[in-house]
Design an enzyme around this catalytic site. Sequence first.
Site, short mmCIF file in Angstrom:
data_model
loop_
_atom_site.label_atom_id
_atom_site.label_comp_id
_atom_site.label_asym_id
_atom_site.label_seq_id
_atom_site.Cartn_x
_atom_site.Cartn_y
_atom_site.Cartn_z
N ASP A 197 27.74 77.64 1.03
CA ASP A 197 29.03 76.75 0.52
C ASP A 197 28.79 75.92 2.36
O ASP A 197 29.39 74.78 1.87
CB ASP A 197 30.57 77.42 0.48
CG ASP A 197 30.81 77.94 -0.46
OD1 ASP A 197 30.64 78.13 -0.88
OD2 ASP A 197 31.99 78.44 -0.17
N ASP A 247 31.24 83.28 -9.62
CA ASP A 247 31.16 82.69 -8.58
C ASP A 247 32.40 84.43 -8.27
O ASP A 247 32.77 85.72 -9.21
CB ASP A 247 32.69 82.17 -8.22
CG ASP A 247 32.45 81.65 -6.78
OD1 ASP A 247 32.26 82.38 -5.60
OD2 ASP A 247 33.45 80.31 -6.51
C1 DGJ Z 1 33.50 79.68 -3.50
C2 DGJ Z 1 31.92 78.59 -3.86
O1 DGJ Z 1 31.22 79.43 -3.44
C3 DGJ Z 1 32.58 77.91 -3.81
O2 DGJ Z 1 31.17 76.88 -4.34
C4 DGJ Z 1 33.66 76.67 -4.56
O3 DGJ Z 1 33.36 77.65 -6.07
C5 DGJ Z 1 34.64 78.20 -4.60
N1 DGJ Z 1 34.79 79.16 -4.87
C6 DGJ Z 1 35.95 77.91 -5.09
O4 DGJ Z 1 36.86 78.37 -5.39
#
Ligand code: DGJ
Length: 729
Positions: free
Chosen positions: A546, A476
Amino acid sequence: MPISYNEPLQVFRLDTPRTTYLMGLAGSEGFLGHIYYGPTVPDDDMRYLLRLEERPGTPDSNPRDRASFFDCFPFEYPSWGGGNFREPCLRVRTACGGGNCILRYVSHRVLSGKPGLEGLPAAFGAEDQCETLEITLRDAEAGVQVVLLYTVFEDTDAICRSARIENIGDAPLEIDSALSAALDMDNEDFDLITLHGSWAREQNIDRRPLASGKQSAFSLRGISSHQFHPFLALCQRGAGQEHGLVYGLSLIYSGSFLVQAETDQFKQVRAVAGIHPDGFSWRLEAGGRFQTPEAVLVCSDAGLGGMSRSYHDLFREHLIRGQRKRRPTLVNSWEACYFDFDHERLLQLGREAARYGIEMLVVDDGWFGKRDDETTSLGDWRVNERKLPGGLKRLGEELAEMGVQLGVWMEPEMISPDSDLYRAHPDYAMTIPGCSPTLARNQLVLDLTRKEVRDCIYEQISSVLRSAPISYLKWDMNRPLTDVYSGVLPPERQGEAGHRYILGLYELQERFVTDFPAVLLENCCSGGGRFDPGMLYYSPQIWTSDNAEAVDRLTIQEGSALIYPLSAMGAHVAACPSHVNGRVTPFRVRGRVSLPGCFGYELDLDKLSPEEQGLIPQQLGEYEQFGPVFRDGDYYRLASCRENHTYDAFMAVAKDKSIAVVNFVQIRSRAYRRSLRLKLAGLEERSRYRLRGSEEVRTGAGWMNGGLLMEAALCEYFSELAVLERVAD
Ligand code: DGJ
């Protein structure tokens, strides 16, 4: 041979299966001009398109008027100087501080296969799959040499281009702009298409008439970004999904970029793509080289769909490495429990996964350091034994006993000010000396331009992966770069920091895929903030957004599929009401929206209703059955809820045309009792196809021209999978 040089005409010819690209030398000074790019033409001699006769000729034939030549000549790789006032690909300053660079042809050679680009992701191809043309241009006075690289593939209508800038003088050169490619063409009544968005609203398709002047999409955020995408398309005004001329220009790069179309005084268009020149500069010492990222050009006379399929093929066959095929189904802990979990809670999620045959549990953010919220511990990649006694090892082993694999989340490029790493090495954070850095999500970015920082992080990643049976890593990245500064560069070279960060990132991911080939990598950047071809070179799948809510996701996935294969999209059935927009959508519809991507769940399986639980085996079964068609087949968009606000439909057709799957999702009730007629596409005209579950058999031509009637569903949400199977004659 896809590449040839007609010596008497001084014309280079590149042929893909359905397109031709011609460039040629103009005048004895050897300026390299773009002649033609479009559907296949047998002719080599299309030099009339350079329109040299209409103008005062080339500078060597009319030395009195060099400037007007440079002002309108369709340069293959335009440089600043002489009178080229349009966007240059190359802008340099020599030792005197001046900045003119006039490039002339020197030589060329053709290679079998495709050489890699040092330190950069790039398409690849074997010697029997592609050829590469290298054209060397030079400005001896400025001490600049440019090697243009063109690769043509036998199996796809894509051309890869990049440029290598070389300092052949004795003094350093400053590069202020080094774009990857330019495409000069007449404006054939073009529309410009770009992708724009924001967090949770990525990849919206924007189409508008091309106007005079410059129109661009760009990022200055140090990541390719949610806001724009390193891609543009130019299409004829009337071009549609399966008809009309379309040009695509995509960039294999993950940092700040520029893609731009410029219409000049003569209605000529110059499309360019490359590293964004703002904030960029590069010191090239004598004898030094700078390699630009690679651009991918596609031309289709079969509309946007033709362009999409060429990009999908190129990315699947020549960019994505390693685990290109089936991906495991998974349940991710993020929307199920955020930071609030312990060993038992995760194990329970694992038990639920095992019950349904979901193959993997991904432990998202919160398993390390003292991390119970967003304020702490990035950089301390040691398991939090309070939450997970026995660590990831114990969890992984207990999951394995249930037949469930373990995946983990990390954010390797980041450092929390509240972390042991920061307390020991505050200088590892990327900050500008004397300036308070900008926090985003409470965190700072690591200075990946420094080798010791990369090594430190790599050691931590690898020891996590070696500590437990881990099959998957979600990498990430949750903030843009704001304090762009390299701790190893002198002040006058800080313009290199942004690109050197990306080179550092690529080096880290390359080490990862080399050392852990069995661990599936999924890139992520607050959802789709770095969903770009550069990242695809390292990870075969990327977390798309997300926002996994079904209605919004249809638009996000339609935009993504404009260039990226469905196999690249992480797509999960998420919690409901949606944590992102509060919308309530049926579980079945969420499943159908996620089905074509890398399928998983992002919710607490324990909290599902019995009816929803009952649907899981069906969803997993559909993924098993139709996943290969979606992943490996040809993509045809039939309808867009972005346009009609009511329903979305696309189909995937297996490469051998034996099976096709139509994915139809309705998101609003239609107040009339009449079925919808969906004209199918991509089938073999003469073959006969049966609609699974019915007695309806028609030829491909019948289904494509007559269409498929989709029942009138008098409800808000509705989804249908229609499967067409070729029947033996
Ligand atoms: C952002 C990501 O897009 C989410 O899926 C998740 O992993 C969060 N970060 C966790 O902090």
